[in-house]
Write an enzyme that holds these catalytic residues in place. Structure first.
Site, PDB file in Angstrom:
ATOM      1  N   HIS A 243      44.337  37.328  39.805  1.00  0.00           N
ATOM      2  CA  HIS A 243      44.037  38.673  39.330  1.00  0.00           C
ATOM      3  C   HIS A 243      45.343  39.399  39.076  1.00  0.00           C
ATOM      4  CE1 HIS A 243      42.298  42.721  39.148  1.00  0.00           C
ATOM      5  NE2 HIS A 243      41.173  42.086  38.845  1.00  0.00           N
ATOM      6  N   GLU A 300      34.778  36.881  39.765  1.00  0.00           N
ATOM      7  CA  GLU A 300      33.974  36.024  38.896  1.00  0.00           C
ATOM      8  C   GLU A 300      33.467  34.760  39.579  1.00  0.00           C
ATOM      9  OE1 GLU A 300      33.103  37.844  36.759  1.00  0.00           O
ATOM     10  OE2 GLU A 300      34.295  37.865  34.943  1.00  0.00           O
TER      11      GLU A 300
END
Ligand code: ACO
Length: 357
Positions: A243, A300
Site C-alpha cells: 500500500h 483487497e
C-alpha cells in the site's frame, strides 16, 4: 518530486485521515471499527453532512426513490450493456444519468449504482433485471434485485460491513480523480465517471478478482511457497499486498476478515485456511524480497474472499467496491467545489529543445 506524487498534499479534508504508521483510519471523527456497526445510510449521512445538498425526508426513503427513478432512466442501458464487462455497463449507466429536481444528484447517483450493479449481475446470468423496491434499505434491495428474493440478515450485515469499510479512504487515486474533475466545476456524474475509471485498475480497486485467480492458481497449501517464490522472481506483484500509505497491516483487512468468518456457511473453512496460509507465506517472502519496504496485507485480500462468499462473480468485484466508495467520492466532490480551487499542477519539460528557426 516522485512521479507517484508521494507525500504531496492535494487538499484539506474533513472526511478521513489515514495513519499509515499506526494502521488507523478515521472517518469524520470515528474509527472505522466504530462505523462498521452502523447502516450504509447512516454512514452516507455522516459523510455528506454539511457538504452535500440535503434532500427532503429520511435518506433511506430518498435512496429508495433514487433507485426507482434511476431504474426508469437506465433500463435501456442495461439492455445495451448486456455481454459487456460490468464496469463498462456501470460507466455507461452513470454517463446517461439525468439530474432531476426530485432528488439531489449524489442520491440519484448512489441509487443508480445499486440498480446498475444488480441488473448487470443478473444479465450476466441470463436473467432479466428486476425493478427496485423503494421500501427496502439500499443493501437489502441490491441483494434482492440481484437474487430475486429477500436476502437473509447475515448477508445484509456482511455486505453492509464491506460497503462501509470501503466507503472513504483519503486521497486515493479514484478520489483524487474525482476531485480534479470537481475542481473544474464539472457535474457530479462526470466526476464519478472519472473516479470509476481510476478505480478499475488492478493497482487500485481491480485487485480482488486477481487475488482469487492467485488462490486458484496455487490450488493447495503445499504449492504456496514455490508459487509465490516464482512470481516474485519474475518481478510480479502479489495482489492484495502493499500500500502506498500503510506501512503496517491495513486496518480494513481485519474488519473484512471477521466479516468473511461470519459467512462460514458460504465460505468453506478450507478456503479461509488456504487464504490464511497464502497470507502468512506472502508476508514472509515479501519481507525477504523487499527488506527496505514494508509490504503488508491490504484491503483487497479479504475483500476477494468476502465478495466471493457474498455470491458476487469476480467481474463484479470492482463494481461492488464502487457502490461503497461512491459515498466518499460524492462527499469529496462537494468538499472540493466548496473549498477548493482549480487543480492545475505543472510539469517539468524534459523533451528536446527546438533548434534554430
Ligand atoms: N508484490 C510484490 N512487490 C511489490 C508489491 C506487491 N504486492 N507491492 C509493491 N512491491 C514492490 C514494487 O515492485 C517496488 O519494487 P521496486 O522498488 O523494485 O520497483 C517496491 O515494492 C515499491 O513499490 P511501489 O510501486 O513504490 O509501491 P506503491 O506505493 O506505488 O504501490 C501498490 C502500492 C500499487 C498498492 C502496490 O503495493 C501493488 O501493486 N500492490 C498489488 C496490487 C494491489 O493489491 N492493489 C490494491 C491496493 S489497495 C486499494 O487501492 C484499494
Amino acid at each position: 518530486m516522485k512521479s507517484g506524487l508521494d507525500h504531496v498534499i492535494a487538499a484539506d479534508t474533513v472526511l478521513s485521515h489515514v495513519d499509515g504508521d499506526k494502521g488507523e483510519l478515521i472517518i469524520r471523527g470515528f474509527y472505522l471499527a466504530q462505523l462498521a456497526t452502523h447502516t450504509v445510510e447512516t454512514v452516507a449521512e455522516t459523510l455528506w453532512q454539511g457538504l452535500a445538498p440535503a434532500g427532503s425526508g429520511a435518506l433511506i426513503t430518498q435512496l429508495g426513490q433514487a433507485r426507482v427513478l434511476a431504474f426508469e432512466q437506465v433500463q435501456p442501458i442495461l439492455t445495451l450493456a448486456a455481454g459487456r464487462p460490468i464496469m463498462t455497463g456501470l460507466a455507461m449507466g452513470l454517463a446517461t444519468l439525468q439530474a432531476t429536481p426530485k432528488l439531489p444528484d449524489h442520491v440519484l447517483a448512489s441509487g443508480a449504482m445499486a440498480v446498475l450493479l444488480a441488473g448487470l449481475c443478473r444479465q450476466n446470468q441470463g436473467l432479466e433485471p428486476l425493478p427496485p423496491d423503494p421500501t427496502l434499505s439500499q443493501v437489502q434491495d441490491v441483494l434482492r434485485m440481484r437474487d430475486g428474493t429477500l436476502p437473509p440478515a447475515y448477508l445484509v450485515q456482511a455486505l453492509t460491513t464491506y460497503l462501509i469499510t470501503v466507503s472513504e479512504h483519503g486521497m486515493n487515486a479514484s478520489t483524487f480523480a474525482a476531485r480534479v474533475i470537481a475542481s473544474t466545476q464539472s457535474d457530479l456524474f462526470s466526476a464519478l465517471l472519472g473516479a470509476l475509471g481510476a478505480l478499475k485498475g488492478p493497482l487500485h480497486g481491480g485487485a480482488p478478482g486477481p487475488v482469487l485467480d492467485m488462490l486458484d492458481a496455487m490450488g493447495s497449501v503445499a504449492q504456496i511457497p514455490l508459487w509465490i517464490e516464482h512470481e516474485l522472481s519474475q518481478g510480479h506483484r502479489l495482489m492484495g499486498f502493499g500500500h502506498r500509505i500503510y506501512r503496517v497491516r491495513d486496518p480494513r483487512a481485519d474488519v473484512l476478515k471477521q466479516a468473511v468468518q461470519s459467512l462460514h456457511r458460504h465460505c468453506p473453512q478450507a478456503r479461509i485456511a488456504l487464504a490464511e496460509a497464502v497470507e502468512a507465506e506472502a508476508l514472509n517472502q515479501l519481507a525477504r524480497h523487499k527488506p527496505e519496504r514494508r509490504l503488508d496485507t491490504n484491503v483487497e485480500f479479504y475483500t476477494a474472499l468476502l465478495l466471493e462468499a457474498l455470491g458476487f462473480e469476480r467481474s463484479a468485484f470492482t463494481a461492488v467496491f464502487a457502490l461503497g466508495r461512491v459515498m466518499g467520492w460524492c462527499a469529496h466532490y462537494y468538499e472540493q467545489q466548496q473549498h477548493g480551487r482549480l487543480m492545475r499542477p505543472q510539469s517539468v519539460y524534459v523533451g528536446p529543445q527546438p533548434v534554430g528557426l
